[in-house]
Write an enzyme that holds these catalytic residues in place. Structure first.
Site, PDB file in Angstrom:
ATOM      1  N   GLY A 235      43.061 136.964   0.663  1.00 22.67           N
ATOM      2  CA  GLY A 235      42.002 137.910   1.007  1.00 22.67           C
ATOM      3  C   GLY A 235      40.620 137.535   0.507  1.00 22.67           C
ATOM      4  O   GLY A 235      40.027 136.558   0.939  1.00 22.67           O
TER       5      GLY A 235
ATOM      6  N   ARG B  47      42.390 132.943   8.552  1.00 20.66           N
ATOM      7  CA  ARG B  47      43.755 133.332   8.928  1.00 20.66           C
ATOM      8  C   ARG B  47      44.099 132.899  10.355  1.00 20.66           C
ATOM      9  O   ARG B  47      45.253 132.621  10.647  1.00 20.66           O
ATOM     10  CB  ARG B  47      43.941 134.837   8.775  1.00 20.66           C
TER      11      ARG B  47
ATOM     12  N   LYS C  88      40.477 146.879  -8.731  1.00 21.17           N
ATOM     13  CA  LYS C  88      41.393 147.861  -9.316  1.00 21.17           C
ATOM     14  C   LYS C  88      42.514 147.270 -10.163  1.00 21.17           C
ATOM     15  O   LYS C  88      43.286 146.445  -9.686  1.00 21.17           O
ATOM     16  CB  LYS C  88      42.035 148.675  -8.195  1.00 21.17           C
TER      17      LYS C  88
ATOM     18  N   GLY D 110      47.891 140.572  -1.130  1.00 20.32           N
ATOM     19  CA  GLY D 110      48.970 141.448  -1.597  1.00 20.32           C
ATOM     20  C   GLY D 110      50.328 140.764  -1.551  1.00 20.32           C
ATOM     21  O   GLY D 110      51.143 140.907  -2.467  1.00 20.32           O
TER      22      GLY D 110
END
Ligand code: 3PG
Ligand code: MG
Length: 395
Positions: free
Chosen positions: A352, A34, A199, A376
């Site tokens: 990520g 990043r 998840k 996200g």
């Protein structure tokens, strides 16, 4: 969206919102992707004679000053990558920030301390956020939004500051949006999406949306066990989100109705515990022993997923297939990454963990068409949501 070319930055203080949220081991940066992605915009501004004030967050310190989340190590690394000193302010909008900004000459760069040390940054209260945004905006004359990984956050530095200062989008945001637009508007087919990660609940929105867009959806990682359970199989002690079972059953039937191929693991590496050296064996995905937990997709699944990717023309991949941080359980993630590279398709790795996995496993970054800095953020874009940070830049 205005871009850097639309701003006259020479001799002016430009606040750049970057996403420098990198993984740290103590003070050691374990993946600087990043930071590297943020360099071109900062360099361009400095090169044009701006006084560049970079702001960013690290982790989730929740409005408290916490040395564990200091951006100081990031300032050092940013300086190395830029090939010039980066002055570091030890606060966000206090005495140090003001003095550091005041001392900047044209072409120089400063980094402010972690935005999230200030409770106003991520406050849900518009007034509190707005008040902090005023202080932050007060440090500069112009604003450049370039923190793509944080554009899905309605935070002061992302959403409120561009309402105060003349603004433009930096090169990273422009590039990221261009790629994601390609995926949403007429992707070349077959369009295959691979989702993993722990998840299901994080991915509900994107799955619902993708089922109307893709030809195939391959599901691995921790979330696959909730799908297997929804099909009536035992998953032992594997990750399971019981409260998502109904939702997942709905996805399974919707996929069938729409003719979307939803592909689940057929075998898994079942371990005795969640540990790097856990004893494990390959078992059928429909026969996971009660006392075991699946920590990676098995060899037959790797072949199956690779076959489903071979003829793809467009691929989006988000989320590891297993616990890739443990060597013994990184094979599935590696196999999927290699299958993307081999496909020759337009391939996008979303954010990520998957991006860190690609680099951590030593795979060539240029083997992919694009490695997004946003996890996200890219998922919410594909979900069709309005992203606060992009909306604010468009105004
Ligand atoms: C990320 O790491 O996903 C971005 O930097 C955003 O961070 P956040 O999820 O803590 O808001
Ligand atoms: Mg995140």
């Amino acid at each position: 969206m205005r871009t850097l070319d639309d701003l006259d930055v020479k001799g002016r203080r430009v606040l750049v919102r970057a996403d420098l949220n990198v993984p740290l081991d103590g003070e050691t940066i374990t993946d600087d992707g990043r930071i590297r992605a943020s360099v071109p915009t900062i360099k361009a501004l400095a090169g044009r004679g701006a006084k560049v004030v970079v702001c960013a967050h690290l982790g989730r310190p929740k409005g408290q000053v916490n040395p564990k989340y200091s951006l100081r190590p990031v300032a050092a690394r940013l300086g190395e990558l830029l090939g010039q000193d980066v002055a570091f302010a030890t606060d966000v909008v206090g005495d140090s920030a003001r003095a550091t900004v005041e001392a900047l000459q044209d072409g120089q760069v400063a980094l402010l301390e972690n935005l999230r040390f200030e409770p106003g940054e991520d406050s849900k209260d518009d007034a509190a956020r707005g008040a902090f945004a005023e202080q932050l905006a007060g440090l500069a004359e112009l604003y450049v939004g370039d923190g793509f990984g944080a554009v899905h956050r309605k935070h002061a530095s992302v959403y409120d500051v561009p309402k105060i200062l003349p603004h433009a989008a930096g090169g990273l945001i422009v590039a990221e949006v261009e790629v994601l637009r390609k995926l949403t508007e007429q992707p070349e087919r077959p369009y295959v999406v691979v989702l993993g990660g722990a998840k299901v609940s994080d991915k509900l929105g994107v799955i619902a949306n993708l089922l109307t867009k893709v030809d195939r959806l391959l599901i691995g990682g921790g979330m696959a066990y909730t799908f297997l359970k929804a099909q009536g199989h035992e998953v032992g002690r594997s990750l399971l989100q019981e409260d998502q079972l109904d939702q997942v059953r709905g996805f399974l039937s919707e996929a069938a109705e729409r003719g979307v191929e939803l592909v689940l693991p057929v075998d898994v590496l079942a371990a005795t515990e969640f540990a790097a050296d856990a004893e494990h064996e390959t078992v059928e995905a429909t026969a996971i022993p009660a006392d075991r937990e699946g920590l990676d997709i098995g060899p037959k699944t790797r072949e199956l997923f690779a076959a489903k990717l071979a003829d793809a023309k467009t691929v989006f991949w988000n989320g590891p297939m297993g616990v890739f941080e443990f060597d013994a359980f990184s094979g599935g993630t590696r196999a999927v990454a290699e299958a993307l590279i081999a496909s020759g398709a337009f391939t996008v790795v979303g954010g990520g963990d998957s991006a860190a996995a690609v680099r951590g496993l030593g795979l060539p970054e240029d083997g992919f068409s694009h490695i997004s800095t946003g996890g996200g953020a890219s998922l919410e874009y594909l979900e069709g949501k309005t992203l606060p940070g992009l909306a604010a830049l468009e105004e």
